[in-house]
Motif scaffolding. Structure first.
Motif, PDB file in Angstrom:
ATOM      1  N   ALA A 309       0.788  -1.132  -0.021  1.00 37.81           N
ATOM      2  CA  ALA A 309      -0.022  -0.047  -0.157  1.00 37.81           C
ATOM      3  C   ALA A 309       1.037   1.142   0.031  1.00 37.81           C
ATOM      4  O   ALA A 309       0.642   2.267  -0.837  1.00 37.81           O
ATOM      5  N   ALA A 314       0.115   5.307  -0.934  1.00 38.69           N
ATOM      6  CA  ALA A 314      -0.819   5.258   0.195  1.00 38.69           C
ATOM      7  C   ALA A 314      -0.153   5.949   1.680  1.00 38.69           C
ATOM      8  O   ALA A 314       0.958   5.672   1.540  1.00 38.69           O
ATOM      9  N   SER A 315      -0.785   6.839   2.206  1.00 40.37           N
ATOM     10  CA  SER A 315      -0.283   7.547   3.429  1.00 40.37           C
ATOM     11  C   SER A 315      -0.229   6.247   4.296  1.00 40.37           C
ATOM     12  O   SER A 315      -0.960   5.352   4.261  1.00 40.37           O
ATOM     13  N   GLN A 318      -3.730   5.721   5.541  1.00 34.89           N
ATOM     14  CA  GLN A 318      -4.510   4.992   4.525  1.00 34.89           C
ATOM     15  C   GLN A 318      -4.235   3.426   4.500  1.00 34.89           C
ATOM     16  O   GLN A 318      -4.923   2.574   4.474  1.00 34.89           O
ATOM     17  N   ALA A 319      -3.045   3.305   4.511  1.00 34.27           N
ATOM     18  CA  ALA A 319      -2.323   1.854   4.650  1.00 34.27           C
ATOM     19  C   ALA A 319      -2.962   1.033   5.708  1.00 34.27           C
ATOM     20  O   ALA A 319      -3.451   0.074   5.845  1.00 34.27           O
ATOM     21  N   HIS A 322      -7.158   1.044   5.315  1.00 36.23           N
ATOM     22  CA  HIS A 322      -7.727   0.416   4.030  1.00 36.23           C
ATOM     23  C   HIS A 322      -7.322  -1.068   4.032  1.00 36.23           C
ATOM     24  O   HIS A 322      -8.136  -2.034   3.770  1.00 36.23           O
ATOM     25  N   HIS A 323      -6.084  -1.301   4.707  1.00 45.20           N
ATOM     26  CA  HIS A 323      -5.696  -2.772   4.553  1.00 45.20           C
ATOM     27  C   HIS A 323      -5.297  -3.369   5.731  1.00 45.20           C
ATOM     28  O   HIS A 323      -5.687  -4.412   5.857  1.00 45.20           O
ATOM     29  N   LEU A 327      -7.827  -6.590   7.965  1.00 45.96           N
ATOM     30  CA  LEU A 327      -7.400  -7.732   8.216  1.00 45.96           C
ATOM     31  C   LEU A 327      -7.021  -8.054   9.619  1.00 45.96           C
ATOM     32  O   LEU A 327      -7.370  -9.337  10.074  1.00 45.96           O
TER      33      LEU A 327
ATOM     34  N   VAL B  81       4.439  10.617  -0.082  1.00 41.87           N
ATOM     35  CA  VAL B  81       2.936   9.895  -0.678  1.00 41.87           C
ATOM     36  C   VAL B  81       2.962  10.393  -2.135  1.00 41.87           C
ATOM     37  O   VAL B  81       2.905   9.349  -3.071  1.00 41.87           O
ATOM     38  N   ARG B  84       5.955   8.421  -4.004  1.00 40.05           N
ATOM     39  CA  ARG B  84       5.474   6.891  -4.236  1.00 40.05           C
ATOM     40  C   ARG B  84       4.523   6.741  -5.357  1.00 40.05           C
ATOM     41  O   ARG B  84       4.805   5.729  -6.110  1.00 40.05           O
ATOM     42  N   PHE B  97      -2.968  -7.428  -2.504  1.00 41.48           N
ATOM     43  CA  PHE B  97      -4.143  -7.402  -1.361  1.00 41.48           C
ATOM     44  C   PHE B  97      -4.871  -8.559  -1.398  1.00 41.48           C
ATOM     45  O   PHE B  97      -5.647  -9.120  -2.463  1.00 41.48           O
ATOM     46  N   PRO B  98      -5.353  -8.869  -0.318  1.00 36.79           N
ATOM     47  CA  PRO B  98      -6.601 -10.040  -0.037  1.00 36.79           C
ATOM     48  C   PRO B  98      -7.730  -9.501  -0.751  1.00 36.79           C
ATOM     49  O   PRO B  98      -8.835  -9.423   0.082  1.00 36.79           O
ATOM     50  N   LYS B  99      -7.820  -9.059  -1.921  1.00 40.78           N
ATOM     51  CA  LYS B  99      -9.324  -8.368  -2.469  1.00 40.78           C
ATOM     52  C   LYS B  99      -9.360  -8.808  -3.686  1.00 40.78           C
ATOM     53  O   LYS B  99      -8.616  -9.470  -4.221  1.00 40.78           O
ATOM     54  N   TYR B 107      -6.902   0.278  -6.436  1.00 36.98           N
ATOM     55  CA  TYR B 107      -6.584   0.813  -5.237  1.00 36.98           C
ATOM     56  C   TYR B 107      -5.812   2.120  -5.460  1.00 36.98           C
ATOM     57  O   TYR B 107      -6.369   3.065  -4.748  1.00 36.98           O
ATOM     58  N   ILE B 111      -7.014   6.155  -4.654  1.00 41.78           N
ATOM     59  CA  ILE B 111      -6.532   6.777  -3.573  1.00 41.78           C
ATOM     60  C   ILE B 111      -5.919   8.209  -4.035  1.00 41.78           C
ATOM     61  O   ILE B 111      -5.844   9.358  -3.365  1.00 41.78           O
ATOM     62  N   HIS B 112      -5.499   7.834  -5.223  1.00 36.78           N
ATOM     63  CA  HIS B 112      -4.766   9.459  -5.895  1.00 36.78           C
ATOM     64  C   HIS B 112      -5.896  10.248  -6.592  1.00 36.78           C
ATOM     65  O   HIS B 112      -5.682  11.167  -7.350  1.00 36.78           O
ATOM     66  N   ARG B 161      -0.544  -3.369 -10.823  1.00 36.46           N
ATOM     67  CA  ARG B 161      -1.033  -2.400  -9.974  1.00 36.46           C
ATOM     68  C   ARG B 161      -0.216  -1.090  -9.771  1.00 36.46           C
ATOM     69  O   ARG B 161      -0.579  -0.039  -9.775  1.00 36.46           O
TER      70      ARG B 161
END
Lengths: 421, 252
Positions: A309, A314-315, A318-319, A322-323, A327, B81, B84, B97-99, B107, B111-112, B161
């Motif tokens: 993430a 992601a900040s 957010q990480a 969201h994730h 979990l 942020v 990246r 991600f488990p999605k 994703y 977010i962006h 991704r």
């Protein structure tokens, strides 16, 4: 050589297995003994002795000019007299003043009040009505009918004398008195009279308290654990916080009660005996438990998920939101339910903030006076009347059932939220 | 060709331990650069400096400067942020991600705020999967769990991704180390295809892979940059003896 060592190793394994099975069996037997003994003591509280009287009420005396029931007139009306005269019709031979007193002792002291409530509920029209109603017998008559009052001991040591026994028996023979399902126990709050005492008040009190507890403790604990895991800079301050969270988990619960008393009641002036305060105190008490469980759960999420993430831009927040949090939710949930179960069974801190009070109303808001299930059990087990003994046993069963259903809920929620990898 | 990343005297230490010492390296735009070297030589650490993933690690300190398009990414006005989003990353172990597959790709754009409508988002997801060469394999099951795919597919999901955010640079940290030769070949092919539009930096333990895919190769040893040159040069006539020893398999 090797064969010999294998033999001794096998023997050791078998012995260990036997130890394990023995200890599990021992624990199960103990649990079963406990539950069965409580059950045997408590099952009879599911029934209550009632007697039937035919009573005629003239509603015209109880209504306003407009025809609605007048509260004042209702309260002033001599309901007790109505019940008592109906009872005397069964036993015309009772004339003497003392004897009459003894006769009236076999019915509940609250019989008149109960009759009034029944009439109020029926919402009868104007004019005269004849009602056939079932009212409580007194707790002593009830215990006698259930065989829980020994009649072998001398009459003067007994709570019920021979004459009263004869009256009760004669009512039973005439099919006017019998044991019926004890609805009162599940629909009313505490009372001085065992036959009118119920558990609903304390169940609602506990539910309101736990609601405040979870609403207060869960968000705080989750935020604290995310902060400690992902944001806190390692150092003395963080170490100090961590040590103190672990310390808090070990603080005796009564200390939290004292804290609640001095902070919430004295400083903030919150109402006494209120589920709001009880919930806050229990929330503080369970906070460390939930924080520790949440942190363990968050730590068990593979860091690669968080890195993925973050790598996408992601900040940190957010990480985490969201994730990691979704979990970690099953683990956090389990920790929360364990904390809640602990809070549900807690008595000591509630005593300190006044939730030990005798409360006859079912609480309706977070600030109304209330008591909780363990406190109710504690108060009943302290009472002199035999009938409270079976009631506290039944209440314990009820508490256990409450706990089991909470744990079931936890399992169901876990299953639902658990992600497959 | 233009320089995309200019690293100047970069030094990283974990606590007291120096991981890389005084590295200066220029990375060309829209080429594949390979970082090779024995385990623990600092190549992954260097890679993680380029999108500030080292920020996440406790007690990690960085000296020197890294310029992306001549702008210091450790400067005060740079948000990691945002950085990246410009410098994407693919990790050693595939970490979808488990999605669902769709949510995995969507994703980053979500977010962006890269897509203003659902249709636009669908297009981004579709294009990313297409670029990653996955679209034919997964187009009918975009709502399946990404974790149910094979290892190679999972890694390509991770590449898709990263592409979905439209970065300028993609960092790959041993992306094929857990994959079989066929999956590896697919990813290498994919890298070649996308290298026209993205600057790719790959850390790898496989010298054959470095020789196959990269234009430039940097050899790291014990935290030092020993040699940096065209891949052909490094693998045929290296200037340094250590490089020679490493690529011929005398140590490492």
């Amino acid at each position: 050589m090797i064969r010999k060592s294998i033999q001794s190793r096998r023997a050791r394994e078998t012995r260990l297995k036997i130890y394990g099975i023995t200890s599990i069996c021992f624990a199960l037997i103990m649990l079963a003994t406990l539950l069965i003994s409580i059950g045997l003591n408590g099952y009879s509280a599911l029934q209550q002795a009632y007697f039937k009287v035919d009573i005629s009420v003239n509603m015209d005396k109880l209504v306003d000019d407009s025809g609605t029931i007048n509260k004042n007139k209702m309260n002033l009306f001599n309901w007790d007299g109505l019940v008592k005269s109906a009872l005397r019709e069964f036993f015309p031979e009772v004339k003497e003043r003392n004897e009459k007193k003894e006769l009236f002792a076999i019915i509940s002291a609250n019989a008149g009040y109960d009759l009034k409530e029944i009439v109020k509920k029926k919402a009868l029209g104007s004019g005269s009505h004849t009602l056939s109603v079932w009212l409580h017998l007194s707790d002593d008559a009830d215990q006698y009918l259930k065989g829980r009052l020994s009649i072998d001991i001398p009459e003067e040591d007994r709570r019920i004398n021979n004459k009263q026994i004869a009256w009760v028996n004669s009512l039973v023979e005439r099919d006017i008195a019998k044991l019926k399902f004890n609805k009162t126990f599940f629909t009313s709050a505490d009372s001085r009279e065992p036959e009118s005492a119920g558990i609903l008040g304390s169940v609602v009190g506990s539910a309101l308290t736990l609601f405040v507890t979870v609403m207060f403790a869960l968000p705080l604990a989750v935020m604290a654990s995310i902060y400690l895991e992902y944001f806190a800079k390692p150092g003395r301050i963080t170490d100090f916080i961590e040590v103190n969270i672990n310390n808090l988990a070990a603080v005796p619960s009564i200390v939290f009660g004292l804290l609640g008393l001095s902070v919430f009641l004295s400083t903030f002036g919150l109402p006494r005996s209120a589920p709001l305060v009880g919930g806050l105190v229990l929330g503080l008490m369970t906070l460390p438990t939930i924080i520790i469980a949440s942190r363990a759960s968050i730590r068990s999420i593979p860091p690669s998920i968080r890195e993925a993430a973050l790598g996408l831009g992601a900040s940190k927040m957010q990480a985490a939101m969201h994730h990691v949090l979704p979990l970690a939710a099953p683990g956090i949930l389990t920790g929360t339910i364990i904390g809640m179960a602990q809070a549900l069974g807690e008595t000591a801190p509630l005593l300190m903030i006044g939730m030990v009070a005798f409360i006859i109303d079912i609480p309706t808001t977070f600030t109304s006076s209330a008591t909780a299930m363990p406190v109710q059990i504690y108060m009943w087990s302290d009472s002199a009347e035999r009938a409270f003994y079976e009631r506290s046993s039944l209440a314990i069963l009820f508490l256990v059932a409450f706990l089991i259903s909470m744990n079931l809920l936890a399992v169901v929620l876990r299953k639902k939220f658990e992600k497959k990898w | 060709m233009a320089i995309k990343i200019r690293a100047k005297n970069v030094e990283v230490s974990y606590g007291d331990k120096k991981a890389i010492k005084d590295i200066s390296l220029n990375i060309k735009k829209n080429t594949i650069t390979a970082l090779i070297g024995p385990s623990g030589c600092g190549k992954s650490t260097f890679l993680r400096c380029l999108n500030r993933m080292n920020d996440v690690i406790e007690n990690c300190s960085i000296k020197g400067s890294v310029l992306l398009d001549e702008q210091d990414i450790y400067g005060p006005d740079i948000d990691p942020v945002e950085l990246r989003a410009r410098v994407g990353m693919v990790f050693q172990k595939a970490n979808p991600f488990p999605k669902s597959i769709f949510d995995n790709i969507a994703y980053g754009p979500r977010i962006h705020g890269l897509a203003s409508s659902d249709n636009e988002l669908k297009d981004i997801v579709h294009n990313s999967l297409e670029k990653a060469g996955l679209i034919d394999e997964v187009k009918d099951r975009l709502n399946d769990q990404a974790t149910g795919l094979s290892g190679g597919q999972q890694q390509r999901i991770c590449i898709a991704r990263a592409i979905a955010v439209s970065p300028e640079v993609i960092l790959m940290d041993e992306p094929c180390s857990a994959l079989d030769p066929i999956a590896t070949a697919k990813i290498e092919e994919l890298m070649n295809e996308i290298s026209e539009t993205y600057t790719i930096i790959i850390v790898t333990h496989s010298m054959q892979q470095a020789a196959r895919v990269s234009k430039k190769t940097a050899f790291f040893h014990l935290g030092d940059l020993i040699e940096y040159n065209d891949t052909d040069k490094i693998f045929t006539q290296p200037d340094n003896e250590k490089t020679q020893d490493y690529i011929t398999g005398r140590f490492g």
